[in-house]
Scaffold this motif. Structure first.
Motif, PDB file in Angstrom:
ATOM      1  N   GLY A  31      -3.269   2.871   6.944  1.00 54.49           N
ATOM      2  CA  GLY A  31      -4.534   1.780   7.598  1.00 54.49           C
ATOM      3  C   GLY A  31      -5.352   1.405   6.642  1.00 54.49           C
ATOM      4  N   GLY A  32      -5.571   0.145   6.550  1.00 53.87           N
ATOM      5  CA  GLY A  32      -6.379  -0.479   5.494  1.00 53.87           C
ATOM      6  C   GLY A  32      -5.850  -1.172   4.607  1.00 53.87           C
ATOM      7  N   GLU A  33      -4.711  -1.146   4.474  1.00 53.28           N
ATOM      8  CA  GLU A  33      -3.656  -1.913   3.382  1.00 53.28           C
ATOM      9  C   GLU A  33      -3.690  -3.355   3.452  1.00 53.28           C
ATOM     10  OE1 GLU A  33      -2.103   2.423   4.077  1.00 53.28           O
ATOM     11  OE2 GLU A  33      -2.546   0.548   5.350  1.00 53.28           O
ATOM     12  N   LEU A  34      -3.505  -3.854   2.278  1.00 57.74           N
ATOM     13  CA  LEU A  34      -3.058  -5.419   1.932  1.00 57.74           C
ATOM     14  C   LEU A  34      -1.484  -5.210   1.893  1.00 57.74           C
ATOM     15  CD1 LEU A  34      -3.316  -8.485   1.438  1.00 57.74           C
ATOM     16  CD2 LEU A  34      -3.876  -7.911  -0.950  1.00 57.74           C
ATOM     17  N   LEU A  35      -1.026  -5.855   2.787  1.00 62.72           N
ATOM     18  CA  LEU A  35       0.489  -5.606   2.614  1.00 62.72           C
ATOM     19  C   LEU A  35       1.124  -7.001   2.042  1.00 62.72           C
ATOM     20  CD1 LEU A  35       3.166  -3.882   3.647  1.00 62.72           C
ATOM     21  CD2 LEU A  35       3.299  -5.545   5.577  1.00 62.72           C
ATOM     22  N   LEU A  36       1.826  -6.975   1.136  1.00 64.12           N
ATOM     23  CA  LEU A  36       2.524  -8.117   0.357  1.00 64.12           C
ATOM     24  C   LEU A  36       4.040  -7.988   0.855  1.00 64.12           C
ATOM     25  CD1 LEU A  36       1.030  -7.677  -3.139  1.00 64.12           C
ATOM     26  CD2 LEU A  36       0.119  -9.050  -1.209  1.00 64.12           C
ATOM     27  N   MET A  37       4.461  -9.380   1.094  1.00 65.15           N
ATOM     28  CA  MET A  37       5.715  -9.538   1.372  1.00 65.15           C
ATOM     29  C   MET A  37       6.236 -10.902   1.202  1.00 65.15           C
ATOM     30  SD  MET A  37       5.868 -11.224   4.875  1.00 65.15           S
ATOM     31  CE  MET A  37       7.342 -10.485   5.803  1.00 65.15           C
ATOM     32  N   THR A  38       7.516 -11.182   1.026  1.00 67.58           N
ATOM     33  CA  THR A  38       8.170 -12.433   1.083  1.00 67.58           C
ATOM     34  C   THR A  38       8.885 -12.962   2.026  1.00 67.58           C
ATOM     35  OG1 THR A  38      10.292 -11.577   0.037  1.00 67.58           O
ATOM     36  CG2 THR A  38       8.292 -11.995  -1.514  1.00 67.58           C
TER      37      THR A  38
END
Length: 503
Positions: free
Chosen positions: A46-53
């Motif tokens: 919880g609270g994360e910045l999720l990076l994806m393409t």
């Protein structure tokens, strides 16, 4: 300050673009995580910045459920790397995220994901260092405050300012000693249940009371068996770890301050014990002068005497509870140790004796007895009566036992039922055995004793001749090995024939 999406977008080196301008971006970020899984939520806290393409959506994965899984998993924001062949889903993804309140930022191909991770990591480290530094500074200021005159008040004022809330110092009973701000003293009644729970634990012990609008931390102050007081601290929202360290430091300083008075407490206890012995010796005038010098006064006669039997911890707690009750009623109270007991002297008139009934709940497990009204000349008798009543109540859970009540239920109320029945069974065994052969001895002896050993009325009730009754009683005495003409033997036989719990 915690790092947010807004901070990242404002960093020109990252070249990020916010794609959801109507979604708030002030939520603190706990970390940065890269994942192309269709459901990364199980691997997040919880609270994360999720990076994806967009690889997670390349096989026709529905965008709406994907976003919902991220929101339910506590993801704070989504970063979409563009220019890698998956841009076709970006518009649909942004629309679903905006509807779900999830911020989305575009990460251009020229910005490596690792750059964002490093930026957030550095900001988190700086924020943590700043918090540690603030906590260290606050602890230093608390230490300086503890060395000033009126230390508890200064410590509480600095503590409340440091956590951005309020602080309250209470004595062992739960009465406010110092508060910052002063209005925090009004919170004391609402904390009593938690204080009672902590009082039953070995100090130091703590408890956190969390609510959406406020967090309250309560700690007992002391070392070993005796709790010497409590510290309660509250602030809006959660209490960060750094602030908890500050609270712990304040609790330690206040405990040290209280423990410094332990030697004085021991000396005062010895003095009060000596004064009580003088009172028992009839030196009331001499003691009254000394008590006035201590800033107190002896209660006026007639006196009400309470004796409490219990552990050292229970006696210490009782002193605090009784002192609080006396202060509430503005009534004089004298307390002192006598051997293994605590003696409390109060005026027999007024509300204080009744108010001291709180001792049974505030000092559970202790045995308490009270005397009838006595004058100073009869103090020794009053202490003896109260102690006898306390001894009778020990282990019975009877609350405060009054000496006058000991005689009300009769002699059998003073006897242990189990032991008395065993005595009766052993003593009457020869008579019971004889009765099985048709002797009728037990009933005859019971009736004879009920008529105070008078033959005629006892024989009339039994419907036999008085000589027959004499033979039965003499035979009973022979079987018992006792002379039933002796009062002591008759008393033993009466108890055996009327054990506790029988009519």
């Amino acid at each position: 300050m915690p790092v947010t999406v807004a901070d990242l977008v404002a960093n020109p080196e990252l070249d990020l673009r916010l794609l959801t301008p109507d979604v708030p971006v002030d939520r603190p970020l706990s970390w940065v995580h890269v994942s192309e899984l269709p459901d990364p939520a199980p691997f997040l806290q919880g609270g994360e910045l999720l990076l994806m393409t967009g690889l997670a959506l390349r096989d026709g994965e529905p965008v709406g459920p994907y976003v919902r899984r991220l929101v339910d998993g506590g993801v704070a924001a989504l970063g979409f790397g563009t220019g890698l062949g998956q841009d076709a889903v970006l518009g649909e993804l942004v629309a679903a995220a905006a509807a779900g309140g999830l911020p989305v930022v575009e990460v251009p191909r020229g910005t490596p994901f690792i750059a964002i991770s490093r930026g957030v990591s550095a900001a988190l480290a700086a924020d943590e260092y700043a918090a540690v530094a603030r906590a260290a500074t606050a602890q230093q200021e608390l230490t300086r405050a503890a060395l000033t005159p009126g230390a508890p008040a200064a410590v509480l004022e600095r503590l409340a300012r440091s956590v951005g809330g309020w602080a309250l110092l209470l004595d062992a009973v739960g009465a406010p000693l110092e508060a910052a701000p002063a209005a925090a003293a009004r919170r004391a009644p609402g904390l009593q249940a938690e204080l009672d729970r902590l009082r039953g634990m070995r100090a130091p012990a703590s408890a956190a009371l969390s609510a959406p609008e406020e967090t309250v931390l309560v700690q007992s102050l002391g070392s070993g068996a005796r709790t010497r007081g409590f510290l309660a601290v509250g602030r809006p929202g959660p209490l960060p770890p750094a602030d908890r360290h500050v609270v712990n430091a304040a609790a330690l300083l206040l405990t040290l301050r209280m423990e410094q008075s332990r030697g004085l407490d021991s000396a005062m206890a010895a003095l009060r014990a000596a004064l009580l012995r003088l009172l028992l010796a009839g030196e009331e005038r001499t003691v009254a002068t000394v008590v006035v010098e201590l800033g107190q006064q002896l209660p006026a006669e007639p006196l009400h005497v309470l004796v409490l039997l219990g552990t050292g911890e229970q006696r210490s707690a009782a002193v605090d509870v009784a002192a609080d009750a006396a202060a509430h009623e503005h009534a004089p109270l004298f307390s002192a140790e006598l051997d293994d007991a605590l003696v409390l002297l109060t005026p027999a008139a007024g509300p204080l004796p009744e108010r001291l009934g709180v001792l049974t709940t505030r000092v559970p497990g202790a045995a308490i007895g009270s005397s009838g009204p006595v004058r100073w000349a009869g103090l020794a008798d009053g202490v003896r009566q109260a102690r006898q009543a306390a001894e009778h109540g020990r282990g019975r859970g009877a609350g405060i036992v009054a000496f006058a009540d000991l005689a009300a239920p009769g002699l059998t109320a003073l006897l242990d039922p189990t032991a008395t029945r065993a005595f009766a069974d052993a003593l009457l065994a020869p008579l019971v055995a004889a009765d099985r052969a048709g002797g009728d001895l037990v009933h005859s002896v019971r009736v004879w004793l009920a008529h105070h050993g008078q033959w005629e009325p006892a024989a009339a009730q039994l419907g036999v001749h008085r000589h027959t009754l004499r033979k039965r009683v003499h035979r009973a005495g022979g079987l018992l090995g006792r002379d039933l003409d002796e009062p002591g033997a008759r008393a033993e036989l009466w108890i055996a024939l009327h054990p506790p719990g029988t009519d």
